[in-house]
Write a protein that holds these residues in place. Structure first.
Motif, short mmCIF file in Angstrom:
data_model
loop_
_atom_site.label_atom_id
_atom_site.label_comp_id
_atom_site.label_asym_id
_atom_site.label_seq_id
_atom_site.Cartn_x
_atom_site.Cartn_y
_atom_site.Cartn_z
N LYS A 74 0.50 -1.10 0.29
CA LYS A 74 0.15 0.30 -0.17
C LYS A 74 0.78 1.01 0.04
O LYS A 74 -0.01 2.15 -0.33
CB LYS A 74 -0.91 0.17 1.61
CG LYS A 74 -2.09 -0.72 1.03
CD LYS A 74 -2.80 -0.94 2.48
CE LYS A 74 -3.89 -2.35 2.08
NZ LYS A 74 -4.81 -1.96 3.83
N ALA A 75 2.30 1.06 0.77
CA ALA A 75 2.72 2.31 0.62
C ALA A 75 3.70 2.55 -0.71
O ALA A 75 4.33 3.40 -0.80
CB ALA A 75 4.49 2.12 1.42
N LEU A 76 3.78 1.99 -1.68
CA LEU A 76 4.31 2.20 -3.10
C LEU A 76 3.55 3.06 -3.73
O LEU A 76 2.04 2.61 -4.06
CB LEU A 76 4.59 0.29 -3.37
CG LEU A 76 5.63 -0.19 -2.42
CD1 LEU A 76 5.62 -1.78 -3.58
CD2 LEU A 76 6.92 0.63 -2.79
N ARG A 77 3.84 3.49 -4.33
CA ARG A 77 3.59 4.47 -5.45
C ARG A 77 3.39 3.58 -6.36
O ARG A 77 3.72 3.27 -7.46
CB ARG A 77 4.74 5.40 -6.00
CG ARG A 77 3.17 6.17 -7.02
CD ARG A 77 4.00 7.72 -7.68
NE ARG A 77 5.50 7.39 -7.94
CZ ARG A 77 6.72 8.24 -8.46
NH1 ARG A 77 6.32 9.10 -7.81
NH2 ARG A 77 7.62 7.97 -9.16
N ALA A 78 1.67 3.51 -7.55
CA ALA A 78 1.38 2.34 -8.40
C ALA A 78 1.32 3.59 -9.62
O ALA A 78 1.22 4.59 -9.71
CB ALA A 78 0.33 2.55 -7.62
N SER A 79 1.95 2.72 -10.77
CA SER A 79 1.70 3.67 -11.80
C SER A 79 1.20 2.92 -12.57
O SER A 79 1.84 1.64 -12.87
CB SER A 79 3.07 4.07 -11.79
OG SER A 79 4.03 3.06 -12.45
N SER A 80 0.53 2.85 -14.42
CA SER A 80 -0.09 2.54 -15.24
C SER A 80 1.48 1.59 -16.10
O SER A 80 2.35 2.45 -15.92
CB SER A 80 -0.25 3.33 -15.62
OG SER A 80 -0.12 4.05 -16.17
#
Length: 304
Positions: A74-80
């Motif tokens: 959850k702490a990681l930044r998500a990117s497509s």
């Protein structure tokens, strides 16, 4: 509507609990069914089977972990992603410190961009589940497909959260590369190893916070196995254990102090237990025999 067109229970006396005249039929058969023997072994039934109440609760009790245990993901930044190979650019330097200060009309030297393109293959985490057709029609379980979808999601999150810490592509090429592999590869002063000893002093975190800050970052969060919480609590100095009893509305008094954060000279560090952190690293073999009946020295049996 005419009376002749109305269908009543009197038209089907064999299927009705009541006689055509409206009088109640004998309930001997019903009483027999209620008072007959119970059990689950049909070979022991005599005189019929009783009508028993069974609890078919349609609420699934989740006895495992819930989403609150997944913390690093959850702490990681998500990117497509647009391809099976991910690409990004890293900058290792903003330029030299020399040549920036110039005269009024002087031109500074040209600084070359220190950029590097990084690539990595995408890892796929999937779960395949199956629900029988009969299960979808039973009332005992509401929305069996939805329950299995949620179970599959938690299965993937659990595996992914573990691999984010300990994933090793040299062993499992399909998994993500975990933090341990990155830390060992980076090495240097950013890696601290307690060598199996209990981390029950705050000095390690203060030193590491200073090293990270000197590198241009900030140490903000420490994820540890839950069994390490006792050692981290032991790092609290006696002068820091200021406990103010809190009385709840029901009259109970809550006391106790546990270390959830640490104020360093370079910012606050938050401690958060994560059950997916491998606990084997924090288990230390005792240096001496434990227990009242344990011998002080190893006993070696002589060979006859």
């Amino acid at each position: 509507m005419r009376r002749d067109n109305i269908v009543t229970a009197a038209d089907y006396p064999d299927l009705s609990y009541f006689s055509p005249a409206g009088e109640s039929q004998p309930v001997a058969e019903l009483l027999k069914a209620i008072t007959a023997g119970t059990g689950s072994d049909s070979s022991l039934f005599t005189g019929g089977r009783s009508l028993v109440m069974e609890s078919l609760d349609d609420t699934l009790a989740d006895v495992l972990w819930s989403d609150k245990h997944v913390k690093l993901f959850k702490a990681l930044r998500a990117s497509s992603l647009g391809a099976t190979v991910d690409e990004w650019v890293t900058r290792s330097s903003y330029g030299s410190a020399w040549g920036v200060a110039v005269g009024e009309t002087g031109n500074p030297p040209i600084s070359e961009a220190d950029l590097a393109r990084q690539i990595d293959t995408v890892s796929y985490y999937r779960s395949r589940r199956e629900v029988s057709h009969v299960m979808t029609l039973m009332r005992s379980i509401e929305s069996a497909e939805v329950e299995e979808e949620q179970a599959g999601t938690r299965q993937i999150l659990g595996r992914l959260e573990t691999d984010l810490f300990t994933g090793d592509r040299d062993v499992f090429p399909e998994r993500v590369k975990g933090l341990l592999a990155h830390a060992v590869e980076q090495g240097g002063d950013l890696l601290r190893d307690a060598h199996g000893a209990a981390v029950n002093k705050q000095d390690l975190f203060h030193e590491l916070a200073g090293v990270v800050y000197n590198e241009g970052g900030a140490l903000t969060q420490v994820l540890h196995n839950p069994i390490c919480q006792a050692d981290i609590d032991a790092a609290l100095q006696p002068a820091q254990r200021l406990v103010i009893p809190v009385q709840a509305a029901d009259g109970t008094v809550r006391v106790g102090a546990t270390q959830r954060s640490l104020a360093t000279a370079h910012g606050d560090v938050m401690f958060d237990a994560d059950r997916f952190v491998r606990g084997g690293w924090t288990i230390q073999a005792p240096s001496e025999a434990q227990g009242p009946d344990a011998p002080g020295t190893p006993t070696i049996n002589s060979v006859t």
